[in-house]
Design an enzyme around this catalytic site. Structure first.
Site, PDB file in Angstrom:
ATOM      1  N   TRP A   1       0.829  -1.200   0.000  1.00 32.83           N
ATOM      2  CA  TRP A   1       0.000   0.000   0.000  1.00 32.83           C
ATOM      3  C   TRP A   1       0.869   1.258   0.000  1.00 32.83           C
ATOM      4  O   TRP A   1       0.521   2.259  -0.616  1.00 32.83           O
ATOM      5  CB  TRP A   1      -0.909  -0.011   1.224  1.00 32.83           C
ATOM      6  CG  TRP A   1      -1.742   1.231   1.368  1.00 32.83           C
ATOM      7  CD1 TRP A   1      -2.836   1.596   0.634  1.00 32.83           C
ATOM      8  CD2 TRP A   1      -1.534   2.290   2.311  1.00 32.83           C
ATOM      9  NE1 TRP A   1      -3.327   2.803   1.066  1.00 32.83           N
ATOM     10  CE2 TRP A   1      -2.549   3.253   2.103  1.00 32.83           C
ATOM     11  CE3 TRP A   1      -0.601   2.509   3.324  1.00 32.83           C
ATOM     12  CZ2 TRP A   1      -2.649   4.408   2.857  1.00 32.83           C
ATOM     13  CZ3 TRP A   1      -0.704   3.667   4.080  1.00 32.83           C
ATOM     14  CH2 TRP A   1      -1.713   4.598   3.844  1.00 32.83           C
ATOM     15  N   HIS A   2       2.024   1.198   0.669  1.00 32.01           N
ATOM     16  CA  HIS A   2       2.906   2.360   0.726  1.00 32.01           C
ATOM     17  C   HIS A   2       3.662   2.579  -0.585  1.00 32.01           C
ATOM     18  O   HIS A   2       4.117   3.698  -0.859  1.00 32.01           O
ATOM     19  CB  HIS A   2       3.921   2.203   1.872  1.00 32.01           C
ATOM     20  CG  HIS A   2       3.324   2.432   3.226  1.00 32.01           C
ATOM     21  ND1 HIS A   2       2.733   1.426   3.965  1.00 32.01           N
ATOM     22  CD2 HIS A   2       3.222   3.549   3.984  1.00 32.01           C
ATOM     23  CE1 HIS A   2       2.304   1.925   5.113  1.00 32.01           C
ATOM     24  NE2 HIS A   2       2.578   3.204   5.152  1.00 32.01           N
ATOM     25  N   GLY A   3       3.830   1.533  -1.373  1.00 31.73           N
ATOM     26  CA  GLY A   3       4.523   1.694  -2.647  1.00 31.73           C
ATOM     27  C   GLY A   3       4.720   0.356  -3.326  1.00 31.73           C
ATOM     28  O   GLY A   3       4.958  -0.655  -2.668  1.00 31.73           O
TER      29      GLY A   3
END
Length: 331
Positions: free
Chosen positions: A204-206
């Site tokens: 989700w962060h990258g």
């Protein structure tokens, strides 16, 4: 690929709305209120992740401009700006960016301090932004949930996730971990669910392997803690001062190792950072300055203040006359 600003957060909020409505936890509302919920600007870029039941009911009651908690709002905005500008930006410009750009050109001491500095930077960045977001929402008459609670004072990885980006932690728990089965099934399935939840949190962060490794480190840490506490005959050790200090040190350093992968632009850079911790001791370290060490000390030390301290400061600030508050904010 050009992505819309805040896509991570309004996607999670949209999922919350759809799932809560499907489960019957929240009654669907009008298109107008849903649009306000999804695009409410104060928290759009970096959270907190607000559930429909936390924001939409507030839209049903007209905001009273004479009852706005301006003292708390301005206090949160000011402290958030301090975290971002004085702590986070200072550490990024003076050591973090330079060391992570070329770790092979820096000493082991600079790499170590840069690692700790990034831990403080990302905390000051995220928590500073959410302080500002909560403060701006208060000026508009809305309340947001708390998002950070002294995460670097955590005594375990599980405790860290109870304190770090709390709205994200609850989102992953309620919409990923529990639907996967949580801890209701066999032990091995519980471990699988923990690992999958944290891997999804990493992605989700990258979309990169470094974020997968970051999520994997936390997932393995949570799994090991769960395994340790569920062994036959396990007895919780005595809660001594020494044990609290040791557990906090271990937890903080595991979190910092994971942050190396989170910040590095590639897996190779992350490995250069970690190997550099052992190969360059005794070399010159011009980036390790008194200002950098002070900023790190303030960033970490502030999390060990009594829980009542910020509320007491807010109360005192709120008792000041308007002119007094303006002078404090200006300073």
């Amino acid at each position: 690929i050009v992505l819309p600003v805040g896509i991570s957060f309004f996607t999670f909020m949209a999922i919350s709305y759809v799932v809560d409505a499907y489960r019957g936890d929240f009654k669907p509302t009008s298109l107008e209120k849903f649009a306000v919920y999804l695009s409410f600007f104060p928290h759009l870029v970096a959270g907190p992740i607000v559930r429909p039941g936390e924001l939409i009911p507030q839209l049903d009651t007209p905001r009273n401009p004479r009852r706005v908690d301006t003292s708390r709002a301005f206090y949160l905005i000011a402290t958030g700006l301090f975290k971002k500008v004085v702590i986070a930006n200072f550490l990024a410009a003076n050591i973090v960016d330079e060391v992570f750009a070329a770790p092979e050109q820096h000493s082991s001491l600079e790499i170590l301090i840069a690692t700790y500095a990034y831990a403080v930077q990302i905390y000051a960045d995220f928590s500073g932004y959410t302080d500002i977001a909560i403060g701006i929402a208060l000026l508009l008459g809305f309340s947001f949930p708390q998002n950070f609670d002294s995460p670097y004072a955590a005594r375990s990885i599980q405790d860290f996730w109870r304190r770090w980006h709390m709205t994200l932690s609850r989102w992953l728990r309620d919409y990923v971990y529990i639907p996967l089965g949580g801890s209701r099934k066999r032990t091995l399935l519980t471990y699988r669910n923990l690992l999958l939840t944290m891997l999804i949190g990493g992605l989700w962060h990258g979309a990169g392997w470094t974020f997968v490794v970051w999520g994997g480190i936390h997932g393995v840490g949570l799994t090991l803690e769960h395994w340790r506490k569920n062994r036959p005959g396990y007895v919780a050790p005595a809660d001594t001062r020494r044990r609290r200090v040791v557990s906090r040190l271990i937890t903080f350093n595991i979190v910092c190792v994971a942050w190396v992968f989170f910040r590095a632009d590639s897996f190779a850079t992350a490995m250069d950072m970690l190997t550099g911790l052992f190969t360059g001791w005794g070399e010159a370290s011009p980036l390790v300055t008194g200002g950098v060490l002070l900023a790190i000390a303030v960033g970490i030390g502030s999390q060990y203040l009594p829980a009542r301290f910020p509320f007491a400061v807010m109360e005192r600030f709120g008792r000041l006359p308007v002119a007094g508050q303006a002078i404090v904010l200006a300073l």
